[in-house]
Write a protein that holds these residues in place. Structure first.
Motif, PDB file in Angstrom:
ATOM      1  N   ARG A   2       0.840  -1.197   0.000  1.00 14.97           N
ATOM      2  CA  ARG A   2       0.000   0.000   0.000  1.00 14.97           C
ATOM      3  C   ARG A   2       0.872   1.243   0.000  1.00 14.97           C
ATOM      4  NH1 ARG A   2      -2.940   3.482   3.808  1.00 14.97           N
ATOM      5  NH2 ARG A   2      -5.030   3.948   2.978  1.00 14.97           N
ATOM      6  N   GLU A   3       0.562   2.173  -0.907  1.00 18.51           N
ATOM      7  CA  GLU A   3       1.239   3.466  -0.974  1.00 18.51           C
ATOM      8  C   GLU A   3       0.177   4.549  -1.096  1.00 18.51           C
ATOM      9  OE1 GLU A   3       5.210   2.633  -3.573  1.00 18.51           O
ATOM     10  OE2 GLU A   3       3.307   2.079  -4.491  1.00 18.51           O
ATOM     11  N   ILE A   4       0.505   5.742  -0.648  1.00 18.73           N
ATOM     12  CA  ILE A   4      -0.404   6.886  -0.750  1.00 18.73           C
ATOM     13  C   ILE A   4       0.282   7.985  -1.560  1.00 18.73           C
ATOM     14  CG2 ILE A   4      -1.657   8.678   0.493  1.00 18.73           C
ATOM     15  CD1 ILE A   4      -2.772   5.865   0.931  1.00 18.73           C
ATOM     16  N   VAL A   5      -0.315   8.330  -2.694  1.00 18.25           N
ATOM     17  CA  VAL A   5       0.169   9.461  -3.486  1.00 18.25           C
ATOM     18  C   VAL A   5      -0.487  10.712  -2.926  1.00 18.25           C
ATOM     19  CG1 VAL A   5       0.391  10.445  -5.786  1.00 18.25           C
ATOM     20  CG2 VAL A   5       0.347   7.963  -5.499  1.00 18.25           C
ATOM     21  N   LEU A   6       0.313  11.690  -2.559  1.00 21.58           N
ATOM     22  CA  LEU A   6      -0.178  12.838  -1.789  1.00 21.58           C
ATOM     23  C   LEU A   6       0.244  14.155  -2.429  1.00 21.58           C
ATOM     24  CD1 LEU A   6      -0.037  13.222   2.059  1.00 21.58           C
ATOM     25  CD2 LEU A   6       0.933  15.014   0.628  1.00 21.58           C
ATOM     26  N   ILE A  81      -3.771   7.713   5.770  1.00 21.34           N
ATOM     27  CA  ILE A  81      -2.401   7.406   5.344  1.00 21.34           C
ATOM     28  C   ILE A  81      -1.815   6.265   6.158  1.00 21.34           C
ATOM     29  CG2 ILE A  81      -2.023   9.767   4.541  1.00 21.34           C
ATOM     30  CD1 ILE A  81      -0.229  10.226   6.981  1.00 21.34           C
ATOM     31  N   ALA A  82      -2.297   6.086   7.389  1.00 20.09           N
ATOM     32  CA  ALA A  82      -1.830   5.015   8.277  1.00 20.09           C
ATOM     33  C   ALA A  82      -0.302   4.992   8.303  1.00 20.09           C
ATOM     34  CB  ALA A  82      -2.428   3.680   7.852  1.00 20.09           C
ATOM     35  N   ASP A  83       0.292   3.829   8.059  1.00 24.75           N
ATOM     36  CA  ASP A  83       1.759   3.727   8.064  1.00 24.75           C
ATOM     37  C   ASP A  83       2.296   3.516   6.660  1.00 24.75           C
ATOM     38  OD1 ASP A  83       0.816   1.200   7.659  1.00 24.75           O
ATOM     39  OD2 ASP A  83       2.068   0.226   9.178  1.00 24.75           O
ATOM     40  N   SER A  84       1.521   3.883   5.648  1.00 25.10           N
ATOM     41  CA  SER A  84       1.910   3.646   4.257  1.00 25.10           C
ATOM     42  C   SER A  84       3.002   4.606   3.806  1.00 25.10           C
ATOM     43  CB  SER A  84       0.694   3.801   3.335  1.00 25.10           C
ATOM     44  OG  SER A  84      -0.319   2.881   3.667  1.00 25.10           O
ATOM     45  N   VAL A  85       3.743   4.166   2.789  1.00 25.32           N
ATOM     46  CA  VAL A  85       4.729   5.027   2.145  1.00 25.32           C
ATOM     47  C   VAL A  85       3.990   6.153   1.425  1.00 25.32           C
ATOM     48  CG1 VAL A  85       6.451   5.135   0.298  1.00 25.32           C
ATOM     49  CG2 VAL A  85       6.414   3.190   1.870  1.00 25.32           C
ATOM     50  N   LEU A  86       4.537   7.362   1.480  1.00 28.36           N
ATOM     51  CA  LEU A  86       3.925   8.533   0.848  1.00 28.36           C
ATOM     52  C   LEU A  86       4.691   8.884  -0.419  1.00 28.36           C
ATOM     53  CD1 LEU A  86       3.417  10.688   4.071  1.00 28.36           C
ATOM     54  CD2 LEU A  86       1.790   9.098   2.992  1.00 28.36           C
TER      55      LEU A  86
END
Length: 226
Positions: A2-6, A81-86
């Protein structure tokens, strides 16, 4: 994975000078592909909107005046976002603003080590070429014609597509579906290569005769043995 694009929009360049977040947009990726889950909030910055910033994102102080404060959305944001990579374009800028807002509320700040900077990725892969989001969309043939202003969610969606191409397309590491093959991207030099005629390797008559004479001098050559 899981990743989050921010992406964020702000009132200016420096949170230490009193500038604040006005928009946050996040796109969830799972195994590098968008899941359709997003987080998007406009924020009341509790201050005026400088004209320079308004020209970038088009968000006026009047429009933002009835939007929630960061304090009202921080719990939802942190849960998303939890602990996901941003994954962030120019990560230092956005992380600085997010951490300033978190610190203001007494939350633990986010370490830079959990972010991936797509600007750094683009500059490493395409040295000397422009690395802004518009230039990368052109390079990878990603439609951004609807991007008349910067917008956190729209830019995060575009960045998700750019990021996929930067890591090698839908099959990372195999370099499938990369940039246009029709020509160099903006900022790169075109290298013209002149096609050379094919060389002939057939021996001349004199060379063939000289070779035959040389072979005639060999005693008991292996190719004549029974």
């Amino acid at each position: 994975m899981r990743e989050i694009v921010l992406d964020t929009e702000t009132t200016g360049f420096d949170p230490l000078s009193g500038h604040r977040l006005v928009e946050i947009g996040c796109v969830e990726l799972f195994n590098h592909l968008p899941t359709g889950e997003v987080f998007h909030r406009y924020l009341n910055p509790e201050r005026d909107m400088p004209e320079e910033a308004f020209k970038v994102h088009g968000l006026s102080a009047e429009f933002l005046s009835d939007k929630p404060l960061f304090a009202e959305v921080v719990s939802d944001f942190m849960a998303f976002i939890a602990d996901s990579v941003l994954v962030i374009h120019n990560a230092e800028f956005d992380m600085r603003f997010i951490n300033a807002e978190l610190a203001r509320l007494g939350f633990q700040t986010l370490p830079m080590s959990r972010s991936i900077d797509t600007v750094a990725m683009a500059r490493k892969r395409f040295p000397g070429a422009q690395a802004n989001l518009d230039a990368l969309c052109r390079r990878f043939d990603i439609d951004n014609t609807h991007r008349t202003h910067h917008g956190a969610l729209l830019d995060a969606e575009l960045l998700a597509e750019v990021y996929l191409q930067l890591i090698g397309g839908r099959q990372p590491g195999l370099e499938l579906g990369v940039s246009k093959a029709s020509g160099p991207a903006e900022g790169e030099r075109r290298i013209e290569r002149v096609a050379r005629p094919a060389r002939s390797f057939a021996p001349t008559e004199d060379e063939a005769q000289a070779h035959a004479t040389f072979l005639g001098k060999l005693k008991n050559p292996i190719w004549l043995r029974d």
